[in-house]
Design an enzyme around this catalytic site. Structure first.
Site, PDB file in Angstrom:
ATOM      1  N   LYS A 206       4.176 -12.641  -8.852  1.00 32.22           N
ATOM      2  CA  LYS A 206       4.292 -13.038 -10.186  1.00 32.22           C
ATOM      3  C   LYS A 206       5.231 -12.039 -11.064  1.00 32.22           C
ATOM      4  O   LYS A 206       5.985 -12.490 -11.748  1.00 32.22           O
ATOM      5  CB  LYS A 206       2.671 -13.091 -10.903  1.00 32.22           C
ATOM      6  N   GLU A 212       4.408  -3.174  -2.654  1.00 32.45           N
ATOM      7  CA  GLU A 212       4.036  -3.666  -1.441  1.00 32.45           C
ATOM      8  C   GLU A 212       4.994  -4.723  -1.062  1.00 32.45           C
ATOM      9  O   GLU A 212       5.549  -4.729   0.032  1.00 32.45           O
ATOM     10  CB  GLU A 212       2.715  -3.758  -1.156  1.00 32.45           C
ATOM     11  N   GLY A 267      -3.044 -13.787 -11.433  1.00 27.52           N
ATOM     12  CA  GLY A 267      -2.689 -13.662 -10.047  1.00 27.52           C
ATOM     13  C   GLY A 267      -3.806 -14.312  -9.110  1.00 27.52           C
ATOM     14  O   GLY A 267      -3.604 -15.010  -8.166  1.00 27.52           O
ATOM     15  N   ARG A 268      -5.047 -13.959  -9.454  1.00 28.06           N
ATOM     16  CA  ARG A 268      -6.352 -14.069  -8.752  1.00 28.06           C
ATOM     17  C   ARG A 268      -6.679 -15.629  -8.994  1.00 28.06           C
ATOM     18  O   ARG A 268      -7.521 -16.119  -8.162  1.00 28.06           O
ATOM     19  CB  ARG A 268      -7.505 -13.167  -8.774  1.00 28.06           C
ATOM     20  N   GLU A 353     -12.062  -8.117  -9.360  1.00 22.76           N
ATOM     21  CA  GLU A 353     -11.140  -7.936 -10.247  1.00 22.76           C
ATOM     22  C   GLU A 353     -10.981  -8.266 -11.651  1.00 22.76           C
ATOM     23  O   GLU A 353     -10.769  -8.068 -12.531  1.00 22.76           O
ATOM     24  CB  GLU A 353      -9.718  -8.142  -9.613  1.00 22.76           C
ATOM     25  N   HIS A 384     -25.099 -10.640  13.749  1.00 24.26           N
ATOM     26  CA  HIS A 384     -25.198  -9.712  14.662  1.00 24.26           C
ATOM     27  C   HIS A 384     -24.719  -8.385  14.156  1.00 24.26           C
ATOM     28  O   HIS A 384     -24.304  -7.577  15.009  1.00 24.26           O
ATOM     29  CB  HIS A 384     -24.464 -10.092  15.876  1.00 24.26           C
ATOM     30  N   LYS A 512      -1.526   2.966  -9.054  1.00 27.45           N
ATOM     31  CA  LYS A 512      -0.118   2.517  -8.907  1.00 27.45           C
ATOM     32  C   LYS A 512       0.651   3.546  -9.286  1.00 27.45           C
ATOM     33  O   LYS A 512       1.665   4.001  -8.676  1.00 27.45           O
ATOM     34  CB  LYS A 512       0.039   1.313  -9.739  1.00 27.45           C
TER      35      LYS A 512
HETATM   36  O1  F6P Z   1      -2.793  -5.075  -8.120  1.00 20.33           O
HETATM   37  C1  F6P Z   1      -3.241  -5.949  -8.787  1.00 20.33           C
HETATM   38  C2  F6P Z   1      -2.595  -7.333  -8.974  1.00 20.33           C
HETATM   39  O2  F6P Z   1      -1.673  -6.991 -10.048  1.00 20.33           O
HETATM   40  C3  F6P Z   1      -3.179  -8.420  -8.727  1.00 20.33           C
HETATM   41  O3  F6P Z   1      -3.904  -8.739 -10.021  1.00 20.33           O
HETATM   42  C4  F6P Z   1      -2.235  -9.420  -8.423  1.00 20.33           C
HETATM   43  O4  F6P Z   1      -2.951 -10.722  -7.794  1.00 20.33           O
HETATM   44  C5  F6P Z   1      -1.479  -8.663  -7.475  1.00 20.33           C
HETATM   45  O5  F6P Z   1      -1.380  -7.349  -7.905  1.00 20.33           O
HETATM   46  C6  F6P Z   1      -0.001  -9.003  -6.848  1.00 20.33           C
HETATM   47  O6  F6P Z   1       0.788  -9.147  -8.170  1.00 20.33           O
HETATM   48  P1  F6P Z   1       2.259  -9.490  -8.036  1.00 20.33           P
HETATM   49  O7  F6P Z   1       2.006 -11.025  -7.844  1.00 20.33           O
HETATM   50  O8  F6P Z   1       2.916  -9.576  -9.425  1.00 20.33           O
HETATM   51  O9  F6P Z   1       3.085  -9.197  -7.126  1.00 20.33           O
END
Ligand code: F6P
Length: 548
Positions: A206, A212, A267-268, A353, A384, A512
């Protein structure tokens, strides 16, 4: 905006809780043969049996009163109307618009968002058609065999979960992979068997700034260029899903190959947007739209059904009952279907979240618990592993058991065993086994009196462990869409009662920020910042012993 603890329903629930907290569900079922009929309902494909909960009708009535007192209906209406209910970020919350198959106008700042939503769906359809038919060619003219989604959190968990769940609907000659972790193991293992000539990357972010995802995207680009040797290859092997056109362009992706979404999609909650592109590539756009239709039907149910007949409302209120009255700290998600392997991880982000918050909408610190810890595994594996604790441990763990009546495969024997275990576990968790029953069973099995007295307590199961059973006929895109929308709206109900903002995530920022500050200290093997002695000590340990 009212805090739940100040409502009169909350006080009623407290005194009711004192009366019912020791009642055993075994007795409640014995006393009322109609309990299953009273506490079960169906909407569309989703059947919910919530009779194995520590409730009476009085409990439910008071919970519905609570929902009315905190003005849940107004809050639902506000979300569907596009009001800026994500107050800390001043944003609307409109994942429901992404699947608004009725196409009725939904306005943000006076503008109907539906034309844009439909345009992106059209763009997705065209792209998926090209990739799936082999018309999308890589730099050397070969069709795509592997699509790799690079994203994390909401840009990974939703599409990964649904793609895995609907694998049976996907053609075998197009593989969709997911890379999320910044640990290079993730991307290296994925790329080691792929050919750059036939691999297409979706950079899903987003913000297009997530550390990452951008690290993985850079590594993927290097891997591609090492083999293909021409920067121009990037535009044929990379597409982006983002709200940030500028950053997408900077990375070298042709904005023509960017799929937009909007700040009113959290995002979620984004798998319904272009973030769902890997799903659509895997199963085709028609099936992706069936997923949207299933969710839309559940949206309509959620916004229009009375609370008494409203599946997400009931599930949300039951969660309040356990978290705030029984003080349950966790909730297990137990899909009895291997296809739903990633559902617990997806719902961890969804619920934790969204509702892992301690500040009310008015900015005060809460004095009640909010989101429980969500965890789980598919059945029967969990049986199990951790079910021992659920049956005989000291904690109350409400759980959701989810299953499909008909499997996608034809292995009848396996499916009967799976469903037998599904039914047996909820029954065992509820009934337990009394001392008398354990005693009788052991003596019938020929155990001596002294053995029985030594082992008796180990064979007693207290029972009274609550569970919801969620049954659907079959795992289809439509049914899955409806199921996921149930959980999204359940989370909404919880957040509404707790009077928190379910749609921001300030709590992920601090880590972060600190990681950004620490990174140069690892790169240059020098300490620039003042840390606590533990962090400094660990940094020193790594820097003096690292071989890389
Ligand atoms: O670290 C949390 C977050 O902001 C989430 O809410 C989101 O889904 C994820 O990181 C990834 O964010 P982006 O789509 O901006 O890379």
């Amino acid at each position: 905006m009212q805090e739940p603890t100040n409502t009169s329903a909350w006080q009623v629930l407290w005194s009711h809780y004192q009366e019912i907290k020791h009642a055993h569900m075994r007795d409640l079922f014995r006393e009322d043969p109609g309990r299953f009929e009273v506490f079960s309902l169906q909407n569309g494909p989703v059947f919910l049996d919530y009779s194995k909960n520590r409730i009476s009708w009085e409990t439910m009535e008071s919970l519905f009163d609570l929902a009315r007192e905190i003005k849940l209906q107004d809050k639902i209406r506000s979300m569907f109307a596009g009001e800026k209910i994500n107050t800390t970020e001043d944003r609307s919350v409109l994942h429901i618009a992404l699947r608004n198959r009725s196409n009725r106008p939904i306005y943000v700042d006076g503008e109907d968002v539906m034309p844009e939503v439909n345009a992106v769906l059209e763009q997705m359809r065209e792209f998926c058609g090209k990739v799936r038919s082999g018309r999308w060619k890589g730099y050397t003219g070969k069709p795509v065999t592997d699509v790799v989604n690079l994203g994390i959190g909401g840009s990974d968990l939703g599409p990964r979960m649904v793609t895995r769940a609907l694998e049976d609907y996907a053609p075998p000659d197009l593989n969709v992979h997911f890379v999320s972790n910044v640990d290079a193991v993730d991307i290296s293992r994925t790329l080691q068997n792929l050919s750059p000539e036939t691999t297409l990357f979706i950079v899903a972010s987003k913000s297009f700034t997530t550390q990452e995802t951008m690290a993985n995207a850079r590594t993927a680009k290097q891997w591609l260029l090492k083999e293909l040797g021409d920067e121009r290859a990037v535009s044929e092997h990379f597409v982006a899903v983002s709200t940030n056109t500028e950053k997408v362009r900077e990375f070298g992706i042709d904005p023509e190959n960017m799929f937009r979404f909007w700040d009113w999609v959290g995002g979620r909650y984004s798998l319904w947007s272009a973030i769902g592109l890997p799903i659509a590539v895997a199963v085709g756009m028609d099936r992706f739209e069936e997923l949207l239709s299933g969710a839309h039907a559940m949206d309509e149910h959620f916004r229009s059904a009375d609370f008494e007949n409203n599946i997400p409302v009931i599930m949300g209120l039951l969660s309040i009952w356990y978290v705030n009255f029984f003080q349950a700290g966790t909730q297990a998600i137990l899909p009895y279907d291997q296809n739903l392997q990633y559902l617990p991880a997806y719902l961890q982000q969804g619920e934790m979240e969204s509702n892992g918050k301690r500040t009310t909408l008015a900015g005060d610190v809460v004095d009640y618990h909010t989101a429980p810890v969500i965890w789980g595994e598919p059945g029967t594996n969990g049986q199990h592993a951790f079910f021992q604790l659920m049956h005989q441990g000291t904690r109350l763990i409400p759980s959701d058991f989810i299953a499909f009546v008909n499997p996608l495969h034809s292995q009848q024997e396996h499916h009967e065993m799976l469903l037998a275990n599904f039914l047996a576990q909820t029954e065992a968790l509820m009934l337990g086994k009394t001392e008398e029953e354990a005693d009788r069973e052991m003596s019938e099995n020929g155990k001596s009196r002294s053995e029985i007295s030594r082992l008796l307590q180990h064979n007693v199961f207290p029972g009274n462990n609550p569970s919801n059973s969620v049954l659907l006929q079959k795992l289809t895109p439509y049914n899955l869409g409806a199921l996921l929308a149930v959980y999204e709206h359940k989370i909404f109900v919880q957040g509404a009662v707790w009077n928190i903002n379910s749609f921001d995530q300030w709590g992920v920022e601090l880590g972060k920020q600190l990681a950004k500050r620490i990174l140069p200290e690892l790169r240059e093997k020098k300490r620039f910042e003042d840390h606590d002695s533990s962090t400094s000590g660990l940094l020193e340990f790594i820097n003096t012993t690292a071989k890389l």
